[in-house]
Enzyme design. Structure first.
Site, PDB file in Angstrom:
ATOM      1  N   SER A  20       0.840  -1.211   0.000  1.00 59.36           N
ATOM      2  CA  SER A  20       0.000   0.000   0.000  1.00 59.36           C
ATOM      3  C   SER A  20       0.870   1.255   0.000  1.00 59.36           C
ATOM      4  CB  SER A  20      -0.880   0.025   1.256  1.00 59.36           C
ATOM      5  OG  SER A  20      -1.808  -1.019   1.212  1.00 59.36           O
ATOM      6  N   ARG A 119     -13.973  -6.459 -10.697  1.00 57.96           N
ATOM      7  CA  ARG A 119     -14.139  -5.943  -9.323  1.00 57.96           C
ATOM      8  C   ARG A 119     -14.956  -4.644  -9.319  1.00 57.96           C
ATOM      9  NH1 ARG A 119      -8.446  -6.232  -6.446  1.00 57.96           N
ATOM     10  NH2 ARG A 119      -9.757  -5.753  -4.645  1.00 57.96           N
ATOM     11  N   GLN A 166      -9.132   2.188  -0.254  1.00 57.34           N
ATOM     12  CA  GLN A 166      -9.038   2.555  -1.671  1.00 57.34           C
ATOM     13  C   GLN A 166     -10.099   3.588  -2.022  1.00 57.34           C
ATOM     14  OE1 GLN A 166      -9.060  -1.084  -3.950  1.00 57.34           O
ATOM     15  NE2 GLN A 166      -7.104  -1.753  -3.099  1.00 57.34           N
ATOM     16  N   ASP A 318      -6.638  -8.420   4.419  1.00 58.63           N
ATOM     17  CA  ASP A 318      -5.820  -9.186   3.471  1.00 58.63           C
ATOM     18  C   ASP A 318      -5.183 -10.416   4.119  1.00 58.63           C
ATOM     19  OD1 ASP A 318      -6.450  -7.338   1.530  1.00 58.63           O
ATOM     20  OD2 ASP A 318      -4.588  -6.206   1.737  1.00 58.63           O
ATOM     21  N   ARG A 349     -12.777 -14.445  -1.802  1.00 57.73           N
ATOM     22  CA  ARG A 349     -11.915 -15.180  -0.858  1.00 57.73           C
ATOM     23  C   ARG A 349     -12.692 -15.985   0.175  1.00 57.73           C
ATOM     24  NH1 ARG A 349      -7.083 -10.673  -0.351  1.00 57.73           N
ATOM     25  NH2 ARG A 349      -6.090 -11.221  -2.339  1.00 57.73           N
TER      26      ARG A 349
HETATM   27  C1  S3P Z   1      -5.549  -1.348   0.016  1.00 55.77           C
HETATM   28  C2  S3P Z   1      -6.761  -1.393   0.647  1.00 55.77           C
HETATM   29  C3  S3P Z   1      -7.535  -2.622   0.864  1.00 55.77           C
HETATM   30  C4  S3P Z   1      -6.653  -3.862   0.696  1.00 55.77           C
HETATM   31  C5  S3P Z   1      -5.800  -3.782  -0.517  1.00 55.77           C
HETATM   32  C6  S3P Z   1      -4.883  -2.572  -0.455  1.00 55.77           C
HETATM   33  C7  S3P Z   1      -4.880  -0.044  -0.154  1.00 55.77           C
HETATM   34  O1  S3P Z   1      -8.572  -2.699  -0.091  1.00 55.77           O
HETATM   35  O2  S3P Z   1      -7.448  -5.013   0.668  1.00 55.77           O
HETATM   36  O3  S3P Z   1      -5.004  -4.942  -0.650  1.00 55.77           O
HETATM   37  O4  S3P Z   1      -3.673  -0.018  -0.482  1.00 55.77           O
HETATM   38  O5  S3P Z   1      -5.539   0.987   0.017  1.00 55.77           O
HETATM   39  P1  S3P Z   1     -10.014  -1.991   0.143  1.00 55.77           P
HETATM   40  O6  S3P Z   1      -9.799  -0.537   0.157  1.00 55.77           O
HETATM   41  O7  S3P Z   1     -10.822  -2.430  -1.031  1.00 55.77           O
HETATM   42  O8  S3P Z   1     -10.507  -2.546   1.443  1.00 55.77           O
END
Ligand code: S3P
Length: 430
Positions: A20, A119, A166, A318, A349
């Site tokens: 991230s 997605r 995200q 995750d 998942r």
């Molecule tokens: C992430 C946020 C998470 C996570 C992904 C990385 C990020 O997703 O599952 O692997 O870097 O902001 P979501 O925002 O969909 O929960």
């Protein structure tokens, strides 16, 4: 990849840079003025997709080993891409970059592989549209490929139905280009790397957590410019998770994982391991670049079942595949609830974890928002269908280490998405 059971994983390892944070360094560095120097950058396929996209948008990025130097061009320095931006398998690239693209004066299209293009993107299309952005799903199915054309952005207050970093980050990044204040409230706090890092880059950004509820709000106001930074990316706790699990469930093990990011919005797995009776010690805790870091010492433990639900879920989302593997080897029942988001990850998942656990002989029941794992039955080797999901491939590589007979991880190269050297790190512990 074919694996069998082992004992005695011992040694000291480091894991690659946080995924991230690596994505964000490249994106924020690209729209900052001056140079951003990033060390311990994750050279996994996802973050390389972000580099590729930013280069297509006219940014010069140098790669030197695990360091990356981004020659940022300022908030308004990106240029029109010559073709479709290819985000590969990466939801983070697609959703965060869409927030930046919504504020540009040129048209762009962003797309990815089959998994990515199935997605949900409505979760960003809705708030961006409310902000005045022009963004649409080209196939009108709420998914990528996305088409973005210039729009006049204005600040909104968005109540996000999901705790998603995200979604939050996408809106905050668009907020850099919007008139007035933009804020996002989420039902529980998701990872806050965007808030921490944008602040370091000079953004006018604030976060607040209400005392009488679990809601969290982040708000941003446009600023003149962001400024390039020097960043050392902490080890990714989501990658460390596989070695934490291995250290706990493989007999006679003791593993020290150095320099892991333990930001509380990411470290839910540590609490779960403790609840399950895991012997984990945090050493040398420190703060670097606004992020909490520690060395993690793990020793083989007798684990028992637990319940995992509520606000902790976004802090370990995750890690659920590998937590489920630990639960399968633990005594008693583990219940995972409030985790419907698992269905919209690289694979569904809930399905990929429970199908593969069943194949290994585990007593597990999928539910609408999680799963119930009745642990303690010995696992047996099986063919693991990863469906090209990197976290399924790694989680079941750990399951294989305690299973009777051989386990075959099908299409294990998908691990390159987040941890190209995963099996090499393992070899260092043998
Ligand atoms: C992430 C946020 C998470 C996570 C992904 C990385 C990020 O997703 O599952 O692997 O870097 O902001 P979501 O925002 O969909 O929960």
């Amino acid at each position: 990849m074919e694996l069998c059971s082992i004992t005695g994983l011992k040694g000291k390892i480091t894991v690659p840079g946080d995924k991230s944070i690596s994505h964000r360094c490249v994106m924020f560095g690209s729209v900052a003025k001056g140079t951003t120097e990033v060390h311990h950058f994750l050279k996994g396929a996802d973050c390389l997709a972000t580099i590729r996209c930013m280069r297509t948008l006219g940014i010069d990025i140098e790669e030197k080993g695990s360091s990356v130097i981004i020659h940022g061009k300022g908030l308004h320095g990106l240029s029109a891409p010559s073709g479709i931006l290819d985000a590969g398998n990466s939801g983070t690239t697609t959703r965060l970059l869409s927030g930046i693209l919504a504020g540009q004066t040129f048209d762009s299209k962003i797309s990815g592989d089959e998994s990515l293009n199935s997605r949900p993107m409505k979760r960003i299309i809705t708030p961006l549209t409310q902000m005045g952005a022009h963004i649409s799903s080209i196939l009108r199915n709420g998914c990528a490929p996305l088409y973005i054309t210039p729009g006049e952005l204005h600040g909104i207050h968005y109540n996000s139905p999901v705790a998603s970093a995200q979604v939050k980050s996408c809106i905050l990044l668009a907020g850099l280009y919007a008139e007035g204040e933009t804020s996002v409230t989420e039902p529980s706090l998701s990872r806050n790397h965007t808030e921490l890092m944008l602040k370091e880059f000079g953004a006018d950004i604030r976060s607040s957590y209400s005392l009488d509820s679990t809601e969290a709000t982040a708000s941003i106001r446009p600023c003149e410019e962001l400024y390039g930074q020097k960043i050392t990316v902490p080890g990714d706790i989501s990658s460390a998770a596989y070695f934490i699990a291995a250290g706990l469930i493989v007999p006679d093990s003791e593993i020290l994982i150095e320099g892991v990011g333990i930001n509380p919005t990411r470290a839910g797995i540590l609490k779960v391991c403790e609840d399950m009776g895991g012997d984990i010690t945090l050493l040398n805790e420190r703060i670097e670049g606004g992020e909490k870091i520690a060395d993690i010492l793990v020793r083989t433990s007798r684990l028992h079942g637990t319940e995992i639900s509520g606000d902790i879920i976004p802090t370990l989302i995750d890690e659920i595949p590998v937590i489920a593997v630990m639960a399968a080897t633990a005594e008693g029942t583990t219940v995972i609830k409030d985790a419907a988001e698992l269905k919209v990850k690289e694979t569904d998942r809930i399905e990929t974890v429970t199908d593969n656990l069943k194949a290994m002989g585990c007593d597990v029941t999928p539910t609408d928002d999680g799963m119930i794992i009745r642990g303690g039955r010995p696992l047996k080797g099986a063919s693991i269908h990863t469906l090209l999901d990197h976290r399924i491939a790694m989680a079941f590589s750990i399951a294989a280490l305690t299973a009777e007979g051989n386990t075959k991880i099908l299409d294990s190269r998908c691990i390159d998405v987040s941890y190209p050297d995963f099996y090499d790190t393992f070899d260092a512990l043998l």
